[in-house]
Design a protein around this motif. Structure first.
Motif, PDB file in Angstrom:
ATOM      1  N   CYS A   1     -18.629  20.871 -36.512  1.00  0.00           N
ATOM      2  CA  CYS A   1     -18.254  22.229 -36.099  1.00  0.00           C
ATOM      3  C   CYS A   1     -19.246  22.773 -35.065  1.00  0.00           C
TER       4      CYS A   1
ATOM      5  N   CYS B   1     -16.710  31.282 -36.435  1.00  0.00           N
ATOM      6  CA  CYS B   1     -15.703  30.411 -35.814  1.00  0.00           C
ATOM      7  C   CYS B   1     -14.985  31.168 -34.709  1.00  0.00           C
TER       8      CYS B   1
ATOM      9  N   CYS C   1     -12.380  20.490 -36.513  1.00  0.00           N
ATOM     10  CA  CYS C   1     -12.516  20.248 -37.958  1.00  0.00           C
ATOM     11  C   CYS C   1     -11.224  19.707 -38.565  1.00  0.00           C
TER      12      CYS C   1
HETATM   13  S1  SF4 Z   1     -12.008  25.659 -35.706  1.00  0.00           S
HETATM   14 FE1  SF4 Z   1     -13.268  24.451 -37.148  1.00  0.00          FE
HETATM   15  S2  SF4 Z   1     -14.625  23.174 -35.882  1.00  0.00           S
HETATM   16 FE2  SF4 Z   1     -13.763  24.775 -34.559  1.00  0.00          FE
HETATM   17  S3  SF4 Z   1     -15.334  26.385 -34.585  1.00  0.00           S
HETATM   18 FE3  SF4 Z   1     -13.845  26.914 -36.158  1.00  0.00          FE
HETATM   19  S4  SF4 Z   1     -14.612  26.005 -38.071  1.00  0.00           S
HETATM   20 FE4  SF4 Z   1     -15.724  25.080 -36.348  1.00  0.00          FE
END
Ligand code: SF4
Ligand code: SF4
Length: 225
Positions: free
Chosen positions: A170, A195, A215
């Motif tokens: 992430c 996020c 993710c």
């Molecule tokens: S979508 Fe998933 S990988 Fe992307 S920033 Fe958000 S938590 Fe992190």
């Protein structure tokens, strides 16, 4: 044919990859408790599009994300109309919606809660529903109804084990690495604000900075051998 089977067959004919049934009486807010049964629809995401994601979201993924949400909304709307024809009450929870009055990043009802109660999967360390068949490569919709259903066996524990691939991947460091069990607060698993802010700051030009997909991509449960 019994009506629950008709619902399942119709939803699959309309595009559902997985359908599940749940009793939500313990988790619904008071104003929705008259619709105690949940019908979960999961539509699988395209492997080609997810596999193309590397260190950032892609334009194609953003379009796909919205297309799948639209398909889910159509499936749940058709299901509601069919059930109303049969004389039942039903409500389609929008596939993707944030209602500010319910708190940031919250919809009318959590699709993931209904999905785990239906036994379709667990909540991964990425904060997403992880299914045995498609991993987290699905998007979800929910129909709430007073039509009495034979419900699935709820899943209450995670099968992530020691895996931390999504946590390490992430870019926003928004995943805490916490192993899910039923009843745990979402904020213990994922910092939804971190996020969202990361996406907004870095990828506003791609899908308004609302989706990332990393993710989802890295989860071994979704990767075909
Ligand atoms: S979508 Fe998933 S990988 Fe992307 S920033 Fe958000 S938590 Fe992190
Ligand atoms: S990548 Fe690993 S830790 Fe993350 S959701 Fe998938 S199995 Fe769970």
């Amino acid at each position: 044919m019994n009506r629950q089977l008709i619902v399942e067959e119709k939803m699959k004919e309309w595009g559902a990859s997985i359908v599940g049934f749940s009793d939500l009486i313990d988790v619904l807010p008071d104003d929705l408790k008259d619709l105690r049964y949940g019908i979960t629809v999961a539509v699988k995401l395209s492997d080609r599009i997810i596999n193309e994601i590397n260190d950032k979201p892609t334009y194609t993924y953003f379009h796909h994300y919205r297309s799948v949400n639209t398909l889910i909304d159509q499936i749940t709307l058709k299901t509601v109309l069919m059930m109303e024809e049969w004389g039942y009450n039903a409500l389609a929870v929008p596939a993707s919606q944030s209602i500010k009055e319910l708190g940031e990043y919250r919809g009318l009802f959590q699709h993931k809660t209904a999905a785990t109660k239906a036994g379709l999967g667990w909540i991964g360390k990425n904060g997403l529903l992880v299914t045995e068949k498609y991993g987290p490569r699905v998007r979800l919709g929910t129909v709430l109804t007073d039509f009495e259903l034979d419900t699935g066996k709820p899943i209450e524990t995670s099968k992530c084990g020691n895996c931390t691939l999504c946590v390490k991947s992430c870019p926003a460091m928004a995943l805490h690495g916490k192993l899910w069990e039923a009843g745990i607060e979402r904020k213990e698993i994922v910092d939804a604000q971190a996020c969202s802010e990361y996406m907004n700051k870095n990828f506003k030009h791609i899908g308004r900075g609302s989706v990332c997909g990393i993710c989802i991509k890295v989860c071994p449960y979704g990767i075909k051998n």
